[in-house]
Enzyme design. Structure first.
Site, mmCIF file in Angstrom:
data_model
loop_
_atom_site.group_PDB
_atom_site.id
_atom_site.type_symbol
_atom_site.label_atom_id
_atom_site.label_comp_id
_atom_site.label_asym_id
_atom_site.label_seq_id
_atom_site.Cartn_x
_atom_site.Cartn_y
_atom_site.Cartn_z
ATOM 1 N N ASP A 65 48.553 -12.109 82.952
ATOM 2 C CA ASP A 65 48.375 -13.079 83.108
ATOM 3 C C ASP A 65 48.302 -14.245 82.922
ATOM 4 O O ASP A 65 49.957 -15.107 83.383
ATOM 5 C CB ASP A 65 47.979 -13.959 81.487
ATOM 6 C CG ASP A 65 47.775 -11.598 80.792
ATOM 7 O OD1 ASP A 65 47.166 -11.262 81.040
ATOM 8 O OD2 ASP A 65 47.991 -12.003 79.148
ATOM 9 N N ASP A 71 50.795 -22.247 75.215
ATOM 10 C CA ASP A 71 51.849 -21.078 75.499
ATOM 11 C C ASP A 71 53.307 -21.011 75.704
ATOM 12 O O ASP A 71 54.166 -20.019 74.551
ATOM 13 C CB ASP A 71 51.177 -19.662 76.162
ATOM 14 C CG ASP A 71 49.772 -19.130 76.370
ATOM 15 O OD1 ASP A 71 48.768 -20.314 76.409
ATOM 16 O OD2 ASP A 71 49.476 -18.310 76.432
ATOM 17 N N GLU A 94 55.417 -12.085 73.352
ATOM 18 C CA GLU A 94 54.616 -11.634 74.469
ATOM 19 C C GLU A 94 54.963 -12.179 75.273
ATOM 20 O O GLU A 94 54.957 -11.815 75.883
ATOM 21 C CB GLU A 94 53.400 -12.286 73.737
ATOM 22 C CG GLU A 94 52.151 -11.689 74.857
ATOM 23 C CD GLU A 94 50.756 -12.360 75.227
ATOM 24 O OE1 GLU A 94 51.030 -13.041 73.727
ATOM 25 O OE2 GLU A 94 50.349 -11.726 75.854
ATOM 26 N N GLU A 95 55.771 -13.485 75.183
ATOM 27 C CA GLU A 95 55.942 -13.858 76.573
ATOM 28 C C GLU A 95 57.372 -13.903 77.132
ATOM 29 O O GLU A 95 57.532 -14.365 78.759
ATOM 30 C CB GLU A 95 55.624 -15.375 76.461
ATOM 31 C CG GLU A 95 54.375 -16.285 76.120
ATOM 32 C CD GLU A 95 53.508 -16.008 76.506
ATOM 33 O OE1 GLU A 95 53.488 -15.525 78.430
ATOM 34 O OE2 GLU A 95 51.878 -15.746 76.542
ATOM 35 N N ASP A 116 53.670 -12.920 68.837
ATOM 36 C CA ASP A 116 52.987 -13.314 70.296
ATOM 37 C C ASP A 116 52.231 -15.205 69.806
ATOM 38 O O ASP A 116 52.145 -15.586 68.827
ATOM 39 C CB ASP A 116 51.429 -12.781 69.414
ATOM 40 C CG ASP A 116 50.314 -12.593 70.962
ATOM 41 O OD1 ASP A 116 50.639 -13.723 71.708
ATOM 42 O OD2 ASP A 116 49.150 -12.407 69.901
ATOM 43 N N LEU A 118 50.845 -17.943 70.860
ATOM 44 C CA LEU A 118 49.199 -17.933 71.046
ATOM 45 C C LEU A 118 48.798 -16.726 71.190
ATOM 46 O O LEU A 118 48.753 -16.522 72.568
ATOM 47 C CB LEU A 118 49.293 -19.147 72.268
ATOM 48 C CG LEU A 118 48.697 -19.723 71.588
ATOM 49 C CD1 LEU A 118 49.055 -20.824 70.122
ATOM 50 C CD2 LEU A 118 48.473 -21.251 72.824
ATOM 51 N N ASP A 119 47.315 -16.372 70.694
ATOM 52 C CA ASP A 119 46.513 -14.629 70.887
ATOM 53 C C ASP A 119 45.890 -15.742 71.143
ATOM 54 O O ASP A 119 45.222 -17.110 70.588
ATOM 55 C CB ASP A 119 47.006 -14.369 69.566
ATOM 56 C CG ASP A 119 45.626 -13.652 69.299
ATOM 57 O OD1 ASP A 119 45.969 -12.707 69.929
ATOM 58 O OD2 ASP A 119 45.259 -13.437 69.090
ATOM 59 N N GLU A 283 50.594 -7.430 67.922
ATOM 60 C CA GLU A 283 49.224 -8.035 67.969
ATOM 61 C C GLU A 283 49.175 -7.259 66.175
ATOM 62 O O GLU A 283 48.128 -7.736 65.363
ATOM 63 C CB GLU A 283 48.708 -7.430 68.886
ATOM 64 C CG GLU A 283 48.880 -8.989 69.803
ATOM 65 C CD GLU A 283 47.646 -8.641 70.867
ATOM 66 O OE1 GLU A 283 47.607 -10.099 71.460
ATOM 67 O OE2 GLU A 283 47.818 -7.947 71.764
HETATM 68 P P1 AHG Z 1 46.562 -13.532 74.511
HETATM 69 O O1 AHG Z 1 45.788 -14.620 74.362
HETATM 70 O O2 AHG Z 1 47.565 -13.103 73.406
HETATM 71 O O3 AHG Z 1 47.778 -12.789 75.242
HETATM 72 O O4 AHG Z 1 45.542 -11.922 74.029
HETATM 73 C C1 AHG Z 1 44.643 -12.172 74.213
HETATM 74 C C2 AHG Z 1 43.893 -10.983 73.618
HETATM 75 C C3 AHG Z 1 43.451 -10.691 72.615
HETATM 76 O O5 AHG Z 1 43.896 -12.043 71.781
HETATM 77 C C4 AHG Z 1 41.452 -10.418 71.921
HETATM 78 O O6 AHG Z 1 41.404 -9.744 71.220
HETATM 79 C C5 AHG Z 1 40.954 -10.078 73.622
HETATM 80 O O7 AHG Z 1 43.128 -10.146 74.086
HETATM 81 C C6 AHG Z 1 40.451 -10.300 74.139
HETATM 82 O O8 AHG Z 1 40.384 -9.430 75.344
HETATM 83 P P2 AHG Z 1 38.870 -9.533 75.961
HETATM 84 O O9 AHG Z 1 38.985 -10.815 76.916
HETATM 85 O O10 AHG Z 1 39.342 -8.484 77.319
HETATM 86 O O11 AHG Z 1 37.490 -9.133 75.236
HETATM 87 MN MN MN Z 2 47.209 -11.499 72.278
HETATM 88 MN MN MN Z 3 49.424 -14.960 73.467
#
Ligand code: AHG
Ligand code: MN
Ligand code: MN
Length: 337
Positions: A65, A71, A94-95, A116, A118-119, A283
């Site tokens: 990502d 983050d 996570e990072e 995690d 920053l989620d 998570e």
């Molecule tokens: P993060 O930002 O820590 O990588 O997590 C993102 C996760 C979570 O927060 C969310 O429920 C999900 O990704 C959303 O995914 P989609 O965009 O695929 O729906």
């Molecule tokens: Mn997350």
């Molecule tokens: Mn995250």
């Protein structure tokens, strides 16, 4: 009218720890350090629209990502707040691809922190709620240094878990296995104050949260379940309302308070290799501990989330979480042949 007493998170944690006669105060210190990191992250999140901090750093995290600057900030802030207190022996985030060791110069403690930082970070630029999730274990190996084995655990072994939601206000919600308690940050005095004591999730809700854009990749059980939620039937309060923010913490928090179900099922585009998205250790497990303490359920569809023995740090699992009756109904659909 009875006046409600003002309880800071600090006092609450101390009072919870007093329930254990052999407690050393170590755990109180650990949670205290975390709230400090949470306050700094909250401050930065609130400033995000003003500062140059918005935007990509250009780096890519271990999952491929894009990494937003916040983050990175949140990750560093938590590491720095937690590495020298003497409470922890190892961390994982996570990072970071690998475990995070406590630098040699600092004392080591008996706890393990998985987080995690920053989620929901794809929502930062749009001023939508985001969060931090954490999970705490006691160390289990006995060698000189803690190892990855101390991180690869079953959710049932957690001693505490929680999240901080940076929303219209900043809240911290946590459990140590004595119910779920929520605190709201009063920014004027910089304290988290008890605002939601002993949270219980309604046994059944009227909300479902899922990324419907993925519908083509769902298994048949999930497709039938979501179709069922949309049918009209007044006795089971259907159709349900769809609410999906795309920040797990925010979707979970709303459903915890109002009742409902959040689903991130596996992607079955290749039916032989179903692919999940959300991560077990930082998570799914912490939210599973919270939801169970609040009277709800967390499942993959087939098994209880907290019964899964982790094999990898960044292991992914399907996550179906929320009100008990709703998760049980989903399991029926998912397991129908
Ligand atoms: P993060 O930002 O820590 O990588 O997590 C993102 C996760 C979570 O927060 C969310 O429920 C999900 O990704 C959303 O995914 P989609 O965009 O695929 O729906
Ligand atoms: Mn997350
Ligand atoms: Mn995250």
């Amino acid at each position: 009218m009875q006046k409600s007493r003002v309880v800071t998170i600090q006092r609450h944690i101390v009072e919870q720890e007093r329930l254990y006669p052999r407690a050393t105060g170590d755990f109180t210190g650990l949670l205290w350090d975390l709230t400090l990191a949470a306050k700094s992250i909250s401050r930065e999140v609130n400033k995000a629209g003003l500062a140059e901090i918005l935007g990509l750093t250009g780096e890519v995290n271990v999952h491929g990502d894009d990494v937003k600057k916040l983050d990175v900030y949140a990750n560093e802030r938590i590491c720095k707040a937690m590495d020298h207190g003497g409470h922890l022996c190892i961390m994982a985030s996570e990072e970071n691809e690998d475990v995070i060791r406590i630098p040699d110069e600092f004392p080591k403690g008996k706890y393990v922190l998985l987080f995690d930082p920053l989620d929901g970070s794809s929502n930062i630029d749009a001023n939508v709620s985001i969060g931090t999730i954490f999970s705490i274990y006691r160390r289990k190996t006995t060698g000189k240094e803690a190892t990855i084995e101390d991180c690869l655990r079953k959710g049932t072994e957690q001693v505490a878990a929680g999240y901080i939601i940076y929303g219209s206000s900043t809240m911290m919600v946590y459990t140590t296995g004595q119910g779920v308690h929520g605190f709201t940050l009063d920014p004027s005095i910089g304290e988290f104050l008890l605002s939601h004591e002993n949270i219980k999730i309604p046994q059944k809700g009227k909300i479902y949260s899922i990324n419907e854009g993925n519908a083509n990749a769902w298994d048949d059980g999930t497709k039938k379940y979501v179709a069922y939620l949309k049918e009209k039937d007044t006795t089971t309060e259907r159709p349900y309302s769809l609410r999906y923010i795309g920040s797990l913490v925010a979707d979970f928090h709303r459903n915890l308070l109002y009742g409902g179900i959040f689903l991130y099922p596996a992607d079955y585009k290749d039916p032989k290799k179903p692919k999940a998205k959300l991560r077990l250790l930082y998570e799914a497990n912490p939210l599973a501990f919270i939801v169970e303490q609040a009277g709800g359920m967390a499942s993959t569809g087939k098994e209880r989330i907290m019964d899964i023995q982790a094999a990898e740090l960044h292991q992914k699992v399907p996550l179906i979480i929320g009100s008990k009756e709703d998760v049980l109904t989903y399991e029926k659909f998912f397991n129908q042949k």
